[in-house]
Design a protein around this motif. Structure first.
Motif, PDB file in Angstrom:
ATOM      1  N   ALA A  74      20.639  86.697 108.748  1.00 54.71           N
ATOM      2  CA  ALA A  74      21.306  87.074 107.566  1.00 54.71           C
ATOM      3  C   ALA A  74      20.697  86.422 106.403  1.00 54.71           C
ATOM      4  CB  ALA A  74      22.566  86.437 107.857  1.00 54.71           C
ATOM      5  N   ARG A 124      24.029  78.057 105.302  1.00 58.42           N
ATOM      6  CA  ARG A 124      23.479  78.451 106.589  1.00 58.42           C
ATOM      7  C   ARG A 124      22.316  77.479 107.066  1.00 58.42           C
ATOM      8  NH1 ARG A 124      23.363  83.598 103.819  1.00 58.42           N
ATOM      9  NH2 ARG A 124      24.894  85.141 105.056  1.00 58.42           N
ATOM     10  N   ARG A 145      20.808  85.050 114.576  1.00 51.57           N
ATOM     11  CA  ARG A 145      21.618  85.695 113.360  1.00 51.57           C
ATOM     12  C   ARG A 145      21.989  85.023 111.946  1.00 51.57           C
ATOM     13  NH1 ARG A 145      24.710  90.011 114.718  1.00 51.57           N
ATOM     14  NH2 ARG A 145      26.072  89.460 113.033  1.00 51.57           N
ATOM     15  N   ILE A 146      22.035  83.878 111.926  1.00 56.05           N
ATOM     16  CA  ILE A 146      22.406  83.161 110.550  1.00 56.05           C
ATOM     17  C   ILE A 146      20.923  83.125 109.749  1.00 56.05           C
ATOM     18  CG2 ILE A 146      22.540  80.887 109.704  1.00 56.05           C
ATOM     19  CD1 ILE A 146      24.295  80.248 111.919  1.00 56.05           C
ATOM     20  N   ARG A 172      29.802  83.640 106.075  1.00 57.87           N
ATOM     21  CA  ARG A 172      30.508  84.099 107.158  1.00 57.87           C
ATOM     22  C   ARG A 172      29.987  85.203 107.997  1.00 57.87           C
ATOM     23  NH1 ARG A 172      34.642  82.830 103.167  1.00 57.87           N
ATOM     24  NH2 ARG A 172      36.239  81.384 104.148  1.00 57.87           N
ATOM     25  N   ASP A 173      29.898  85.123 109.379  1.00 62.82           N
ATOM     26  CA  ASP A 173      29.362  86.029 110.187  1.00 62.82           C
ATOM     27  C   ASP A 173      30.240  86.824 110.848  1.00 62.82           C
ATOM     28  OD1 ASP A 173      27.787  87.517 112.213  1.00 62.82           O
ATOM     29  OD2 ASP A 173      26.094  86.022 111.686  1.00 62.82           O
ATOM     30  N   HIS A 174      30.337  88.054 110.833  1.00 59.81           N
ATOM     31  CA  HIS A 174      31.486  89.016 111.400  1.00 59.81           C
ATOM     32  C   HIS A 174      31.075  89.174 112.974  1.00 59.81           C
ATOM     33  CE1 HIS A 174      34.181  89.995 108.088  1.00 59.81           C
ATOM     34  NE2 HIS A 174      33.058  90.065 107.431  1.00 59.81           N
ATOM     35  N   THR A 188      23.438  82.769 117.896  1.00 62.56           N
ATOM     36  CA  THR A 188      24.134  82.679 116.682  1.00 62.56           C
ATOM     37  C   THR A 188      23.000  82.024 115.624  1.00 62.56           C
ATOM     38  OG1 THR A 188      26.184  81.871 117.989  1.00 62.56           O
ATOM     39  CG2 THR A 188      26.085  81.203 115.490  1.00 62.56           C
TER      40      THR A 188
END
Length: 685
Positions: free
Chosen positions: A533, A560, A529-530, A363-365, A526
């Motif tokens: 992360a 991911r 960011r994944i 999950r990515d806030h 996005t």
């Protein structure tokens, strides 16, 4: 069909009716008829809203919307409560009221995007139910309580009717879908593993292979519906969860085995015994009639060769032993997966050694917050235009815009979908006008109304059941049903029809403009960011001061990998996404796990060397995470890995130490492939 006449061949297109899709369409139509019957009998003020809710909530799998009925009803009630709390108390401050409604909607969308399970429907329904209830009545909020109760009644009747009808007719079940998806995954895994083991591959992360990671996550999404789908759901749910764990292991193990074989081929050092073993395994993977009973001899040969090579201690033998070990582990996971697939849907408790942990989603806030902020901003812009221009139909436009924005908020770039939504709406207007001004004036009675509506609704319902065309269905239903009105007394008002159509088009066009302005380049952002992360979590996995949760990390890493795969097509050739090797990162993370597990089982000096490797990995991936770049690993990390390898080779081997030794070999191959390809016959400092 082809007709031949003279020298010309005339092709006549044929139309094949799918019985399952037709059954779904008939089920939805019966639910719509029951809903309209109740709505007219109970004198509900907006029967068309109940009818639209039927088709919005219909799903091609019976089990897929039984759990969602609870979430949807909960979301509707939550949105209604928020409407009653906000509108009467802030009716004299429209700017503050719009700000509060937009913030509430954005917060709900944030939760929906963050959740990524069917539970997200609760937050999504809470978002747009409050919007579509509030906005059309902000000009006259005096009866907002009665209006809210009426909307809740209409939507509740529709949801209960569509759930009951589809449950009785049972168009689809989640269990065959899960079994088919798992079998498809295993078939693809067999094919690309056979291809990878049989030839040289410098990059195993081809697009179609990486997309398989998304199937692992999707199995869990479908499995959420099992408790509502069949009698043996608890047993099947446990099997699906265990299956996810096995499938998640297949990806890194198969790619690791191919990686070791590639390095051996570069050094022209594949032993003839290993070559024969690989050929036999490829034959087993590709034969349609291969059975699990044939695996035992292959596994015995793999394990025997791996043990023999580990004892020799030179680099080529270590590569060979690592390849054999990974092939053996891959075959074990593949066989376990196929056995579980055969048992899915069968009665009885699965024979699992322990209750499998749930498959954790990444999950990515930040991504969720962006979706919520974009939704809130879009709603405020709609309302600002409506208020400043004093647009008579602005409230309806804002309601339609909020509905569309909430429906597609979870997508990276909703603009293309909204564009197709606009085209489908435009194509449906002539049909709506034909019904409203030509057909319905000649209809007398409720029974004739249902019969008259059948051709259009059955056609649209059939489109909704087709996965390729289902995105067209919602705008078609929305345009057709809203234009009809379906009030207690028929009204063929052309001015009202035009104003309603313009309100719908205005809402779609405004949504499309705001979406292109705020979110047109969101997909690559996005994806980056994944990737970052994943680097950050690799750094945490390597840090011995952090909690050690290997199954949780593996599930999130595979999830991911699937998320990035879906966005790779949008990346330019030189983008950082192409330089980030997702499968290599997944393999390295899987190698970190046995290193951390071996720490209590080795002497202090060896533990110090393993700790240096883990510390170097933590520092390396932390630097990647901070800079957002796929940097090359430092030479000092290679030095630490070599020292740890030498130290492990000097120890008496047990299973834990052997796994750690193979993990160090895997790290050296993945982080420093050129060092491994130099052809050194012994591991040295």
């Amino acid at each position: 069909m082809t007709l031949t006449g003279g020298t010309k061949r005339l092709k006549i297109p044929t139309f094949h009716v799918d019985p399952q899709k037709l059954l779904f369409s008939v089920s939805s139509f019966l639910a719509a008829a029951v809903t309209l019957t109740i709505a007219f009998s109970a004198s509900l003020p907006r029967p068309w809203w109940a009818l639209l809710t039927v088709y919005v909530t219909a799903q091609p799998m019976a089990g897929a919307f039984r759990p969602k009925v609870l979430y949807r009803l909960g979301g509707i009630i939550t949105g209604a409560v928020m409407t009653i709390l906000l509108v009467p108390n802030l009716q004299n401050s429209p700017e503050l009221l719009v700000l509060c409604l937009a913030s509430w909607t954005g917060f709900c969308i944030y939760l929906a995007v963050l959740d990524r399970t069917p539970r997200a429907f609760l937050f999504q329904m809470a978002a747009f139910s409050s919007a579509v209830i509030s906005f059309p009545y902000l000009d006259d909020p005096g009866n907002i309580f009665d209006t809210t109760i009426a909307r809740v009644e209409e939507m509740t009747v529709a949801i209960l009717c569509v759930t009951a009808v589809h449950a009785l007719l049972q168009p689809w079940s989640a269990t065959p879908v899960i079994r088919a998806r798992a079998q498809s995954f295993l078939g693809h895994a067999r094919r690309w593993t056979a291809e990878a083991l049989g030839s040289h591959h410098s990059r195993l992360e081809d697009e179609h292979r990486r997309v398989l990671a998304a199937d692992v996550t999707e199995l869990g999404m479908i499995a959420v519906h099992l408790p509502f789908d069949q009698r043996w759901a608890p047993a099947t749910r446990r099997r699906v969860t265990a299956l996810q764990q096995h499938l998640a292991n297949i990806l890194p193990l198969a790619s690791a085995a191919a990686n070791r074989l590639d390095l051996l081929r570069e050094n022209a050092a594949i032993p003839s015994e290993l070559r024969a073993l690989v050929d036999d395994i490829i034959d087993w993977l590709t034969r349609a009639d291969s059975g699990l009973g044939e695996l035992r001899p292959l596994l015995q040969r793999c394990d025997a060769m791996a043990a023999a090579m580990d004892r020799q201690g030179n680099w080529i033998s270590l590569l060979t032993g690592s390849a054999c070990a990974r092939i053996s582990e891959f075959l074990v996971e593949l066989a376990a997966s196929e056995r579980l697939v055969q048992r899915i849907g069968a009665p009885g408790r699965p024979a699992l050694r322990a209750e499998p942990p749930s498959f954790t989603l990444a999950r990515d806030h930040g991504v969720a917050a962006l979706a919520g902020l974009a939704t809130a901003t879009a709603i405020m812009i709609y309302c600002a235009i409506w208020i400043l221009l004093a647009w008579p139909n602005g409230s309806a436009t804002a309601a339609f815009a909020a509905l569309i924005t909430c429906s597609f908020a979870a997508q990276d770039d909703p603009a293309p979908v909204i564009g197709r939504y606009l085209l489908a709406t435009l194509k449906t207007f002539p049909l709506a006008a034909f019904y409203l001004f030509v057909i319905l004036p000649r209809v007398d009675g409720f029974e004739m109304l249902i019969i008259t509506l059948a051709p259009a609704l059955l056609w649209m319902g059939y489109i909704q059941a087709d996965p390729k065309r289902s995105p067209q269905a919602l705008p078609m239903f929305s345009c057709f049903i809203v234009a009809m009105g379906f009030l207690a007394r028929f009204q063929a008002d052309f001015a009202l029809f035009v104003n309603t159509g313009l309100a719908q088009l205005g809402g779609i066009v405004t949504t499309l403009a705001v979406t292109r302005l705020f979110r047109s380049a969101n997909a690559l952002w996005t994806a980056r960011r994944i990737v970052r992360a994943n680097w950050g979590e690799l750094a945490q996995l390597s840090d011995i001061r952090r909690p050690f949760q290997p199954d949780r990390w593996t599930a999130k890493a595979v999830d991911r990998l699937g998320q990035v795969a879906a966005r790779m097509a949008l990346a330019a050739p030189g983008d950082v996404l192409h330089s980030a090797d997702g499968l290599a990162d997944l393999r390295i993370g899987r190698n970190i796990i046995p290193l951390r597990r071996s720490l209590p089982h080795v002497p202090h000096d060896v533990r110090h060397r393993l700790g240096a490797v883990l510390a170097g990995l933590a520092s390396f991936y932390d630097a990647r995470w901070k800079d957002g770049l796929a940097k090359s690993p430092p030479a000092g990390l290679l030095h630490a890995v070599d020292h740890a390898l030498l130290a492990m080779l000097d120890l008496p081997q047990d299973e834990t130490r052997r796994r750690a030794l193979r993990a160090l070999v895997g790290m050296r191959c993945n982080l420093f492939p050129q060092a491994a390809a130099l052809g050194k016959e012994a591991v040295s400092d």
